[in-house]
Design a protein around this motif. Structure first.
Motif, PDB file in Angstrom:
ATOM      1  N   GLN A  65       0.830  -1.212   0.000  1.00  0.00           N
ATOM      2  CA  GLN A  65       0.000   0.000   0.000  1.00  0.00           C
ATOM      3  C   GLN A  65       0.864   1.262   0.000  1.00  0.00           C
ATOM      4  O   GLN A  65       0.566   2.227  -0.712  1.00  0.00           O
ATOM      5  CB  GLN A  65      -0.930   0.020   1.237  1.00  0.00           C
ATOM      6  N   GLN A  69       1.110   4.182  -2.942  1.00  0.00           N
ATOM      7  CA  GLN A  69       0.944   5.625  -2.689  1.00  0.00           C
ATOM      8  C   GLN A  69       2.113   6.415  -3.265  1.00  0.00           C
ATOM      9  O   GLN A  69       1.928   7.460  -3.891  1.00  0.00           O
ATOM     10  CB  GLN A  69       0.843   5.885  -1.189  1.00  0.00           C
ATOM     11  N   GLU A  93     -10.676  -7.219   3.428  1.00  0.00           N
ATOM     12  CA  GLU A  93      -9.301  -6.862   3.053  1.00  0.00           C
ATOM     13  C   GLU A  93      -9.216  -6.528   1.563  1.00  0.00           C
ATOM     14  O   GLU A  93      -8.511  -5.606   1.167  1.00  0.00           O
ATOM     15  CB  GLU A  93      -8.343  -8.010   3.387  1.00  0.00           C
ATOM     16  N   GLU A  95     -11.593  -5.254  -0.206  1.00  0.00           N
ATOM     17  CA  GLU A  95     -12.197  -3.923  -0.349  1.00  0.00           C
ATOM     18  C   GLU A  95     -11.204  -2.834   0.051  1.00  0.00           C
ATOM     19  O   GLU A  95     -11.075  -1.818  -0.626  1.00  0.00           O
ATOM     20  CB  GLU A  95     -13.439  -3.852   0.544  1.00  0.00           C
ATOM     21  N   GLN A  96     -10.472  -3.082   1.162  1.00  0.00           N
ATOM     22  CA  GLN A  96      -9.469  -2.130   1.635  1.00  0.00           C
ATOM     23  C   GLN A  96      -8.403  -1.879   0.572  1.00  0.00           C
ATOM     24  O   GLN A  96      -8.025  -0.751   0.300  1.00  0.00           O
ATOM     25  CB  GLN A  96      -8.761  -2.690   2.879  1.00  0.00           C
ATOM     26  N   LEU A  98      -8.595  -2.385  -2.663  1.00  0.00           N
ATOM     27  CA  LEU A  98      -9.128  -1.695  -3.844  1.00  0.00           C
ATOM     28  C   LEU A  98      -9.335  -0.206  -3.544  1.00  0.00           C
ATOM     29  O   LEU A  98      -9.170   0.635  -4.425  1.00  0.00           O
ATOM     30  CB  LEU A  98     -10.427  -2.352  -4.314  1.00  0.00           C
ATOM     31  N   LEU A  99      -9.646   0.091  -2.287  1.00  0.00           N
ATOM     32  CA  LEU A  99      -9.810   1.495  -1.897  1.00  0.00           C
ATOM     33  C   LEU A  99      -8.497   2.262  -2.011  1.00  0.00           C
ATOM     34  O   LEU A  99      -8.482   3.481  -2.158  1.00  0.00           O
ATOM     35  CB  LEU A  99     -10.340   1.595  -0.459  1.00  0.00           C
ATOM     36  N   HIS A 100      -7.384   1.535  -1.914  1.00  0.00           N
ATOM     37  CA  HIS A 100      -6.081   2.177  -2.056  1.00  0.00           C
ATOM     38  C   HIS A 100      -5.803   2.577  -3.510  1.00  0.00           C
ATOM     39  O   HIS A 100      -4.758   3.144  -3.801  1.00  0.00           O
ATOM     40  CB  HIS A 100      -4.971   1.245  -1.562  1.00  0.00           C
ATOM     41  N   GLY A 101      -6.700   2.216  -4.407  1.00  0.00           N
ATOM     42  CA  GLY A 101      -6.528   2.629  -5.805  1.00  0.00           C
ATOM     43  C   GLY A 101      -5.986   1.541  -6.709  1.00  0.00           C
ATOM     44  O   GLY A 101      -5.508   1.841  -7.809  1.00  0.00           O
ATOM     45  N   CYS A 130      -6.538   5.443 -13.514  1.00  0.00           N
ATOM     46  CA  CYS A 130      -5.802   5.551 -12.259  1.00  0.00           C
ATOM     47  C   CYS A 130      -5.049   6.883 -12.180  1.00  0.00           C
ATOM     48  O   CYS A 130      -4.554   7.349 -13.164  1.00  0.00           O
ATOM     49  CB  CYS A 130      -4.796   4.416 -12.132  1.00  0.00           C
TER      50      CYS A 130
END
Lengths: 130, 101
Positions: A65, A69, A93, A95-96, A98-101, A130
């Motif tokens: 992650q 970033q 996890e 979902e988490q 994918l939320l990071h992009g 993206c």
């Protein structure tokens, strides 16, 4: 029509790294640059200019992650899909992550005969978003 | 330009892949004692131990050693109280994998 040809893989385990490289180069006929850490990836990504980045989640030093970033700050990464690779696949996890992009997720263990093919949908749908 | 029939081209890729995959598989098995040593060395550090188990689970499964992968995953996810039992099972499977390859 552009096609997926350059993949950067970031994976700390040397055995998995070599297997990914074998799979993407031999079966997928792709150009591949493998990096052993997030820092190595950040140092190499501009010169390599990947079409897609395959990124391990759990790595010492920069995590997947954190690496994502940092990659997103680089101009060369604009529009380049990043696909996480993880052995953990609980829905929350996923979902988490994918939320990071991330454009998607490949679950370990993976099938080396189909890995390249499995990346294509993420590249087609993730490109430019993206 | 020579025209290579699709099935021949595919089988050439497949043969090349199989040959290289087998070599990597052998290398993975040869590295199992080092992975076990890393697990033993991390006995006082559960975070490092679980990260080592996590890597082993991912690698073993991708090389086709599903039982070993499952045992590593079970040890990674088990409670501290069950860790010794999970590691014993993993060790047996690991030795078995080394012996039969």
């Amino acid at each position: 029509m552009p096609k997926l040809s350059r993949v950067m893989c970031v994976e700390d385990d040397p055995d998995i790294r070599m297997l990914i490289e074998l799979s993407l180069v031999t079966v997928g006929q792709l150009s591949v640059l493998c990096c052993a850490s997030g820092r190595e990836a950040l140092a190499s990504v501009t010169a390599f200019a990947p079409d897609l980045v395959l990124l391990d989640v759990m790595m010492p030093g920069l995590s997947g992650q954190e690496t994502l970033q940092a990659l997103r700050q680089l101009p060369i990464m604009r529009g380049v899909p990043v696909v996480f690779m993880t052995a953990k696949a609980m829905p929350a996890e996923v979902e988490q992550l994918l939320l990071h992009g991330a454009a998607g997720l490949i679950i370990k263990p993976f099938d080396p005969m189909t890995l390249a093919r499995d990346l294509h949908p993420f590249w087609k749908h993730g490109r430019g978003t993206c | 330009m020579d025209v290579v029939p699709a099935d021949l081209s595919t089988s050439a890729v497949s043969a090349n892949f199989t040959w290289r995959f087998t070599a990597l598989q052998r290398q993975f098995v040869e590295g199992l004692p080092a992975r076990w040593s890393a697990l033993e060395a991390a006995v006082q550090d559960s975070e490092v131990q679980r990260a080592t188990l996590h890597r082993l689970a991912g690698a073993a499964g991708s090389f086709g050693y599903i039982a070993l992968s499952d045992a590593a995953r079970a040890a990674e996810c088990c409670s501290k109280a069950d860790m010794n039992m999970a590691l014993s099972k993993l060790h047996l499977l690991l030795l078995n994998t080394i012996c039969i390859n």
